[in-house]
Enzyme design. Structure first.
Site, short mmCIF file in Angstrom:
data_model
loop_
_atom_site.label_atom_id
_atom_site.label_comp_id
_atom_site.label_asym_id
_atom_site.label_seq_id
_atom_site.Cartn_x
_atom_site.Cartn_y
_atom_site.Cartn_z
N GLU A 506 -17.65 20.98 -6.16
CA GLU A 506 -16.90 21.98 -6.92
C GLU A 506 -17.60 22.32 -8.24
O GLU A 506 -16.95 22.48 -9.28
CB GLU A 506 -15.45 21.54 -7.15
CG GLU A 506 -14.63 21.51 -5.86
CD GLU A 506 -13.15 21.33 -6.11
OE1 GLU A 506 -12.72 21.45 -7.27
OE2 GLU A 506 -12.42 21.08 -5.14
N GLY A 507 -18.92 22.40 -8.20
CA GLY A 507 -19.70 22.74 -9.38
C GLY A 507 -20.33 21.50 -9.98
O GLY A 507 -19.63 20.63 -10.48
#
Length: 812
Positions: A506-507
């Protein structure tokens, strides 16, 4: 006498100017006060008639055009608007959509330099519903009892089939789906609590159920899907009849969505017995797709093109998302990735000339080209819940199990938790866990209030996964050899192996810190920057002039005010700031308010001096991101303390976390100032921010000793700190063994102390086994039979806890 009056007048003027700036008096207020001061000087004869006329003339030259907006815009604002249009760096569509995604909340208060603590504390404490609590006490506990993490990670390399089926049957994949579609319709806090409890038992299982409930098709369908799509897919997703995944990351693009090579081309083709069906021909290659190997329906992000203009005049339509059954011809599901021996289902997939009808675009034709905005909005909510919950669950497990282990494990005839070196590690474990849980709850509560906090979600994703890494590493250090030897007894080893997974997904954390937290925060959370950018890109000239004038002069006043506040709060040590409480936590409200003003001032100077180049100076923006992050984390701790009724036993936890946060803010700000390229500006900022030197220190050893004590024995504070994780009382279970051992060891400590102090023959104290010592103790009357039994039980429990798994020599 006249000289004395001049000096007094000068001091009054300086104080008045400072007060005007500090309290953010509007421009018309400045004008009125200055006019009154000039009138007083003129009437009292404080200045000569000639000087008075000169001052009034100068006042008129500036006051009239500045207060008459139509003149001000022509003389000042319109020229600045032209300059801004030249110097602002170009912004791609994906960058613009990412910046505009989500909402701002408490982060905007922190960016204002004047956080409104009363507003924050007035928000009701987030709480689970009765239904959510019943689910946690029922199906979630039952799931945790079913899980054998060693079996999952080492023997099966997957969840057992009965666990997969249980997850589907009990609705674990449909927590966010409304009840009318067959889902559980849990709040963000309820969702978070479920993930946290499961994560304390099995990271593999937590990750498996996170995806369908965070950035997955269900989230996108709920907010953007057509009614037909919702009616078809949501009931099937809610009960596990469809297993979803979402394919976003490409091998060549990673976090750079603008470089995504995966494409779709609008075309016509025969489909389902009909000719000339308008649809999309897709080609893609994705990797790192969680649940990809077992998914039945695939969410896909791609760039869409319309060369034949079947949908309109535009050829490049932008990033689009679609929902595709995996049995569609042309889709290839790759083999599994091995994610650090944490065997959740993750792998690549690809598509070659895959044709889908247009109605498989999520939201239908109306949502073509809006995929990136849809993803960013959904990610803001998902990132606020799943990974913070997993990180907090791991921290609570480390706190409870490592504190107990440090009390049970003895060296040099004392519990290792009493060694000061071990105390340091235990203090960090307890303090960071308290902070993580506070941020988890406050952020989930914001989502339940309707927020989609894009900047805050980045803060909690980055900071909580990083602090999980520190907590688990400390837990491994305390456990020593028993932490690195894998086996059914080892509670922490798999969590340690999983650390880079939460850091990466998620990043990636490096980019989250350097590009999102401050980069997006400086634009979205600042009260004027985003308005200035919107005005610069406004095509209507009159509207652009009006909006820019209002924003730029508001910005100037904002910067002047924060400069005045920063210096005053620095000189007074923040002592004169009003705090919303009167207990011993009030000091921290004052200090965070002080550093909020300093941060807002430093951010404005950085943007003014460096302009668009600040985007590329990631070390500087990363340090400012750290300041904003710790302001938020400290705020969350203060709210948690108040929401829980200000328990006296938790005060050391609050003090440690707040003092650590202030020290981290100071370090980040000092690093920012030391490396700021314009040295003159850096000197001015340092003089205003730290006029009397750097005031903060790391938490004291005394506080660290108190925090270690929270973990070393049962107490209400320990229960509050570790609430919400799965705790078994079964002595044959990994966590139950430690809980059972702690109870037995504490119960037998008094008898063991009597034995150590007893006057026994040298051969018995030095060479005898425990049973001989117990018999001698009974013989001398030092202990009785019941106490001897307690010592025996404690010794057996202690040995069970410190036992390390071993395997045959041919272990594979």
């Amino acid at each position: 006498m006249l000289d004395w009056l001049v000096v007094v007048g000068f001091v009054v003027v300086i104080a008045g100017v400072w007060a005007l700036a500090y309290f953010r008096v509007p421009l018309i207020g400045w004008t009125a006060v200055i006019a009154a001061a000039l009138a007083a000087l003129t009437v009292t004869g404080g200045v000569s008639p000639l000087t008075s006329r000169v001052l009034w003339a100068a006042f008129a030259v500036f006051a009239v055009p500045l207060n008459l907006t139509f003149i001000r815009r022509k003389l000042v604002s319109d020229s600045l608007l032209k300059l801004f249009r030249k110097i602002l760096p170009p912004m791609s569509q994906t960058e613009r959509e990412a910046l505009e995604a989500g909402t701002v909340w408490w982060d905007a208060d922190l960016f204002s330099g004047r956080p409104n603590w009363k507003n924050l504390l007035s928000i009701p404490a987030p709480a689970l519903s009765e239904e959510e609590q019943a689910f946690l006490d029922g199906p979630v506990d039952e799931l945790c009892r079913m899980l054998d993490d060693w079996e999952v990670t080492q023997e099966l390399q997957d969840l057992p089939q009965q666990v997969w089926q249980y997850l589907k049957d009990e609705g674990f994949f449909g927590m966010i789906i409304p009840k009318k579609y067959g889902g559980l319709e849990f709040s963000a806090l309820g969702h978070s609590a479920v993930v946290m409890k499961i994560a304390s038992r099995s990271v593999t299982t937590a990750v498996t159920m996170m995806v369908p409930n965070s950035l997955g098709p269900a989230e996108l369908l709920l907010h953007y899907g057509t009614e037909q799509q919702k009616d078809h897919y949501l009931p099937r997703l809610a009960r596990g009849k469809e297993v979803p995944c979402f394919a976003l990351t490409s091998p060549e693009a990673g976090s750079d969505a603008a470089a995504m090579p995966d494409t779709g081309v609008v075309c016509t083709q025969e489909a389902e017995g009909q000719e000339d069906v308008v649809g999309i021909r897709l080609n893609w290659e994705k990797r790192y797709i969680t649940l990809g190997p077992v998914a039945t329906v695939l969410g896909l992000a791609f760039k869409l093109y319309d060369p034949d203009h079947l949908l309109g005049e535009q050829e490049e339509l932008g990033i689009t998302v679609a929902l595709i059954p995996v049995d569609t011809p042309g889709i290839g599901i790759g083999r599994r990735h091995n994610a650090l021996n944490i065997p959740f289902q993750v792998g690549p997939n690809s598509g070659k000339d895959v044709f889908i009808p247009l109605d498989q675009v999520i939201g239908g034709a109306e949502r073509v080209g809006q995929g990136w905005r849809m993803l960013m909005d959904s990610l803001a909510a998902g990132r606020s819940i799943s990974l913070p919950a997993l990180s907090t669950g791991s921290g609570k497990l480390a706190s409870r199990s490592t504190g107990a282990y440090a009390r049970i494990r003895r060296q040099f005839n004392m519990p290792i938790g009493r060694f000061e070196g071990v105390e340091e590690a235990l203090a960090r474990i307890a303090g960071f866990t308290y902070m993580m849980d506070a941020a988890r709850v406050m952020t989930a509560g914001a989502v339940d209030l309707g927020q989609k906090p894009s900047v805050i979600s980045a803060i909690v994703k980055y900071q909580l996964t990083e602090h999980m890494r520190r907590v688990v590493t400390d837990a491994m250090d305390v456990r020593g050899g028993s932490g690195i030897c894998m086996g059914p007894h080892n509670l922490i080893g798999r969590v340690y192996q999983a650390l880079p997974i939460s850091i990466t997904v998620e990043g990636a954390n490096i980019l989250t810190r350097t590009l999102i937290i401050f980069g997006q925060g400086a634009i979205r959370c600042h009260p004027f920057v985003f308005k200035e950018m919107q005005a610069v890109r406004e095509p209507d000239a009159a509207r652009a002039s009006k909006d820019f004038d209002k924003a730029i002069f508001g910005h100037i006043g904002f910067t002047i005010s924060n400069a005045a506040r920063t210096l005053f709060l620095g000189l007074t040590g923040g002592r004169l700031v009003r705090a919303p409480v009167k207990d011993r936590s009030r000091r921290y409200y004052k200090q965070f308010a002080r550093m909020s003003a300093a941060f807002a001032f430093a951010a404005d100077v950085a943007m003014l001096v460096l302009g668009g180049s600040l985007k590329r100076r990631e070390k500087l923006s990363g340090r400012l991101a750290d300041v904003l992050s710790y302001l938020y984390l400290g705020s969350a701790c203060l709210k948690r303390f108040q929401d829980q009724g200000r328990p006296e036993a938790d005060l050391p936890l609050l003090q440690w976390t707040c003092e650590n946060a202030l020290d981290q803010i100071q370090q980040a700000m000092n690093g920012f100032l030391s490396n700021f390229p314009n040295r003159a500006a850096a000197m001015i900022m340092r003089a205003l921010i730290f006029p009397l030197g750097r005031p903060y220190r790391p938490p004291s050893d005394r506080l660290g000793h108190a925090l270690a004590g929270v973990l070393l024995e049962p107490s209400e504070a320990r229960e509050r700190l570790t609430a919400g994780i799965f705790v078994s009382k079964d002595p044959d279970d990994a966590i139950g063994r430690i809980e059972y051992g702690l109870d037995k060891v504490i119960a037998a400590e008094e008898a063991a102390r009597k034995l150590r102090k007893a006057d026994m023959p040298y051969r018995i104290t030095a060479l005898a086994d425990l049973e001989t010592m117990l018999q001698e103790g009974i013989k001398q009357g030092v202990i009785d039979g019941a106490e001897a039994d307690g010592v025996r039980s404690a010794d057996a429990a202690r040995k069970a806890v410190i036992r390390v798994d071993d395997f045959p020599p041919d272990l594979r």
